[in-house]
Design an enzyme around this catalytic site. Structure first.
Site, PDB file in Angstrom:
ATOM      1  N   ASP A   7      79.345  30.110  37.997  1.00 18.69           N
ATOM      2  CA  ASP A   7      79.986  30.009  39.090  1.00 18.69           C
ATOM      3  C   ASP A   7      79.216  29.529  40.258  1.00 18.69           C
ATOM      4  O   ASP A   7      78.007  29.228  40.134  1.00 18.69           O
ATOM      5  CB  ASP A   7      80.605  31.379  39.266  1.00 18.69           C
ATOM      6  CG  ASP A   7      79.717  32.407  39.671  1.00 18.69           C
ATOM      7  OD1 ASP A   7      78.425  32.234  39.910  1.00 18.69           O
ATOM      8  OD2 ASP A   7      80.090  33.650  39.905  1.00 18.69           O
ATOM      9  N   CYS A  64      75.881  33.414  36.565  1.00 14.42           N
ATOM     10  CA  CYS A  64      76.629  33.867  37.742  1.00 14.42           C
ATOM     11  C   CYS A  64      75.810  34.751  38.612  1.00 14.42           C
ATOM     12  O   CYS A  64      74.370  34.504  38.336  1.00 14.42           O
ATOM     13  CB  CYS A  64      77.995  34.602  37.338  1.00 14.42           C
ATOM     14  SG  CYS A  64      77.804  36.317  36.719  1.00 14.42           S
ATOM     15  N   THR A  66      75.175  37.787  38.729  1.00 11.54           N
ATOM     16  CA  THR A  66      74.603  39.059  38.189  1.00 11.54           C
ATOM     17  C   THR A  66      74.598  38.599  36.643  1.00 11.54           C
ATOM     18  O   THR A  66      73.410  39.338  35.835  1.00 11.54           O
ATOM     19  CB  THR A  66      75.038  40.531  38.232  1.00 11.54           C
ATOM     20  OG1 THR A  66      76.545  39.903  37.655  1.00 11.54           O
ATOM     21  CG2 THR A  66      75.406  40.707  39.563  1.00 11.54           C
ATOM     22  N   HIS A  97      68.092  38.867  16.055  1.00 10.90           N
ATOM     23  CA  HIS A  97      68.914  39.981  15.465  1.00 10.90           C
ATOM     24  C   HIS A  97      70.483  39.756  15.578  1.00 10.90           C
ATOM     25  O   HIS A  97      71.387  40.183  14.692  1.00 10.90           O
ATOM     26  CB  HIS A  97      68.755  41.145  16.258  1.00 10.90           C
ATOM     27  CG  HIS A  97      67.101  41.847  16.117  1.00 10.90           C
ATOM     28  ND1 HIS A  97      66.819  43.036  16.283  1.00 10.90           N
ATOM     29  CD2 HIS A  97      66.177  41.231  15.532  1.00 10.90           C
ATOM     30  CE1 HIS A  97      65.722  43.151  15.787  1.00 10.90           C
ATOM     31  NE2 HIS A  97      65.046  42.086  15.562  1.00 10.90           N
ATOM     32  N   HIS A 133      71.051  42.211   9.564  1.00  9.84           N
ATOM     33  CA  HIS A 133      71.562  41.669  10.680  1.00  9.84           C
ATOM     34  C   HIS A 133      73.022  40.843  10.619  1.00  9.84           C
ATOM     35  O   HIS A 133      73.585  40.935  11.375  1.00  9.84           O
ATOM     36  CB  HIS A 133      70.797  40.706  11.255  1.00  9.84           C
ATOM     37  CG  HIS A 133      69.273  41.716  12.056  1.00  9.84           C
ATOM     38  ND1 HIS A 133      69.689  42.476  12.579  1.00  9.84           N
ATOM     39  CD2 HIS A 133      67.853  41.130  11.834  1.00  9.84           C
ATOM     40  CE1 HIS A 133      68.331  43.144  13.056  1.00  9.84           C
ATOM     41  NE2 HIS A 133      67.220  42.267  12.499  1.00  9.84           N
TER      42      HIS A 133
HETATM   43  C1  RB5 Z   1      80.125  36.262  42.976  1.00  8.21           C
HETATM   44  O1  RB5 Z   1      80.377  36.811  44.245  1.00  8.21           O
HETATM   45  C2  RB5 Z   1      80.024  37.311  41.777  1.00  8.21           C
HETATM   46  O2  RB5 Z   1      80.768  38.524  41.767  1.00  8.21           O
HETATM   47  C3  RB5 Z   1      79.578  36.859  40.324  1.00  8.21           C
HETATM   48  O3  RB5 Z   1      78.514  35.679  40.507  1.00  8.21           O
HETATM   49  C4  RB5 Z   1      78.954  37.698  39.376  1.00  8.21           C
HETATM   50  O4  RB5 Z   1      77.772  38.191  39.882  1.00  8.21           O
HETATM   51  C5  RB5 Z   1      79.865  38.549  38.809  1.00  8.21           C
HETATM   52  O5  RB5 Z   1      79.567  39.148  37.841  1.00  8.21           O
END
Ligand code: RB5
Length: 142
Positions: A7, A64, A66, A97, A133
């Protein structure tokens, strides 16, 4: 062939990873996003997951902010084992694994230097093929 997607939060790190893959002669297909405009990570998770499930691509990389949202979304697709890794130990272990077929990372969590090492570890580590596994993966897929 590696499927890659992000994203807007992961866009910058995705560019660095693609440059790294090009430098190593590793082929990839970029499923977007294509700029830093705000967008919805499940869209890109689904496209990369579909490319892996169809066999068009061998493995996937999803980024993304996080790494959490995009890995949750990818793991909704049956047959996808997306592993959120922010260290090389986890990247190696999840290949050995879990036979993880997608690596997820958060661009707001790791720096590019570590992220590229994680990518290398993930792509270079083979599944162990150990009976225990395989049994556990089959239980996930039931
Ligand atoms: C976008 O702002 C953020 O929410 C997305 O990149 C991500 O971290 C979602 O889990």
């Amino acid at each position: 062939m590696i499927a890659i997607g992000s994203d807007h939060g992961g866009y910058g790190l995705k560019q660095e990873i693609m440059e790294h893959l090009r430098g190593k002669g590793i082929e990839y297909k970029d499923f977007g996003c294509y700029d830093e405009k705000s967008c919805d990570y499940p869209v890109y998770a689904r496209e990369v997951a579909k490319a892996v499930l169809s066999g068009e691509c061998d493995k996937g990389i999803l980024i993304c902010g996080t790494g959490i949202g995009i890995s949750i979304a990818a793991n909704k697709m049956k047959g996808i084992r997306a592993a959120l890794c922010h260290d090389t130990f986890s990247a190696q272990a999840t290949r050995e694994h879990n036979d993880a077929n997608i690596l997820a990372m958060g661009a707001r969590v790791v720096g590019a230097g570590l992220a590229l090492k994680i990518v290398d570890t993930f792509l270079e580590t083979e599944f162990s093929n150990d009976e225990r596994h395989i049994r556990r993966i089959n239980l996930i897929e039931e």
